[in-house]
Design a protein around this motif. Structure first.
Motif, PDB file in Angstrom:
ATOM      1  N   LEU A   7       0.830  -1.205   0.000  1.00 50.28           N
ATOM      2  CA  LEU A   7       0.000   0.000   0.000  1.00 50.28           C
ATOM      3  C   LEU A   7       0.864   1.254   0.000  1.00 50.28           C
ATOM      4  N   ASP A  10       1.964   1.639  -3.631  1.00 54.79           N
ATOM      5  CA  ASP A  10       0.859   2.086  -4.475  1.00 54.79           C
ATOM      6  C   ASP A  10       0.531   3.547  -4.217  1.00 54.79           C
ATOM      7  N   HIS A  11       0.564   3.955  -2.951  1.00 55.54           N
ATOM      8  CA  HIS A  11       0.260   5.341  -2.600  1.00 55.54           C
ATOM      9  C   HIS A  11       1.267   6.286  -3.238  1.00 55.54           C
ATOM     10  N   LEU A  14       0.629   6.463  -7.078  1.00 52.87           N
ATOM     11  CA  LEU A  14      -0.582   7.211  -7.407  1.00 52.87           C
ATOM     12  C   LEU A  14      -0.409   8.689  -7.130  1.00 52.87           C
ATOM     13  N   ALA A 133     -10.870   7.069  -5.918  1.00 55.97           N
ATOM     14  CA  ALA A 133     -10.256   5.791  -5.542  1.00 55.97           C
ATOM     15  C   ALA A 133      -8.889   6.024  -4.899  1.00 55.97           C
ATOM     16  N   ARG A 134      -8.118   6.958  -5.448  1.00 58.19           N
ATOM     17  CA  ARG A 134      -6.820   7.279  -4.840  1.00 58.19           C
ATOM     18  C   ARG A 134      -7.017   7.834  -3.428  1.00 58.19           C
ATOM     19  N   VAL A 136      -9.396   7.064  -1.386  1.00 63.65           N
ATOM     20  CA  VAL A 136      -9.712   5.939  -0.507  1.00 63.65           C
ATOM     21  C   VAL A 136      -8.435   5.210  -0.110  1.00 63.65           C
ATOM     22  N   GLN A 137      -7.538   5.007  -1.076  1.00 64.44           N
ATOM     23  CA  GLN A 137      -6.270   4.338  -0.761  1.00 64.44           C
ATOM     24  C   GLN A 137      -5.436   5.158   0.221  1.00 64.44           C
ATOM     25  N   ARG A 140      -6.935   4.776   3.625  1.00 64.11           N
ATOM     26  CA  ARG A 140      -6.594   3.473   4.186  1.00 64.11           C
ATOM     27  C   ARG A 140      -5.170   3.473   4.728  1.00 64.11           C
ATOM     28  N   LEU A 141      -4.264   4.081   3.989  1.00 61.49           N
ATOM     29  CA  LEU A 141      -2.878   4.151   4.430  1.00 61.49           C
ATOM     30  C   LEU A 141      -2.765   4.939   5.731  1.00 61.49           C
ATOM     31  N   GLU A 144      -4.096   2.964   8.599  1.00 67.55           N
ATOM     32  CA  GLU A 144      -3.177   1.894   8.987  1.00 67.55           C
ATOM     33  C   GLU A 144      -1.993   2.457   9.776  1.00 67.55           C
TER      34      GLU A 144
END
Length: 199
Positions: A7, A10-11, A14, A133-134, A136-137, A140-141, A144
């Protein structure tokens, strides 16, 4: 197990894509411009949503305050970023938007105009969906990172995500983003300096 390392990667990818592309700039070509002094409130929690805002220069912090009075920074928006994306589908704001410690300029267009553009331009609507969507990611990061038990772990993960420590006068913003006290963050930074670790 939660794919935390993936993640993070990916973050970062993005985020770089978002910086390189700005498919919404044409919507704000004739936008109304607002100048915000450091610390000025653009909109408070509960205010009705009439406009969609985009940062032109400076920084805007999206923040909430906990029941205990602590400040929690949800997002730090810089030039080119649209503020509080979910507000496009909400009647009222669910957080405060406050200019950071620098002169900030934002631009605004009516929410109805923004929604109409999404309804009539499929390519733009797809870009908007991808941006959500980005978001949301990223959320989430951040969640976490805040779930980690130690301040050292939260700070380490935050730095691994591509963030850098700002000047000392803005360390309290990092503490608010990590959901730790200023004192706890300062102690961790002092510990890292004592062992020669700054990353």
């Amino acid at each position: 197990a939660f794919p935390f390392r993936a993640l993070l990667q990916d973050h970062h990818t993005l985020h770089m894509i978002m910086i390189m592309r700005d498919p919404f700039s044409h919507l704000f070509e004739d936008a109304r411009c607002l100048e915000l002094r450091p610390g000025a409130t653009l909109f408070p929690t509960g205010a009705p949503v009439a406009d969609i805002f985009r940062v032109r220069s400076g920084r805007v912090l999206l923040q909430r305050h906990t029941a205990s009075g602590s400040r929690l920074i949800l997002h730090s928006a810089v030039g080119g970023m649209i503020l509080a994306e979910a507000s496009a589908y909400s009647d009222r704001y669910h957080c405060d938007a406050v200019a950071a410690d620098e002169q900030t300029r934002v631009e605004a267009i009516p929410k109805a105009r923004f929604r109409a553009a999404l309804a009539t331009d499929l390519a733009l609507a797809e870009e908007w969906a991808a941006m959500l969507a980005r978001g949301v990611q990223a959320a989430r990061l951040k969640a976490e990172i805040r779930s980690l038990s130690k301040v050292s772990e939260r700070l380490g993960a935050w730095l691994e995500a591509g963030n850098t420590l700002p000047e000392k006068g803005r360390w309290q913003e990092v503490a608010a983003e990590l959901s730790v006290t200023r004192e706890a963050l300062y102690r961790e930074l002092a510990r890292r300096r004592s062992v020669g670790r700054t990353d």
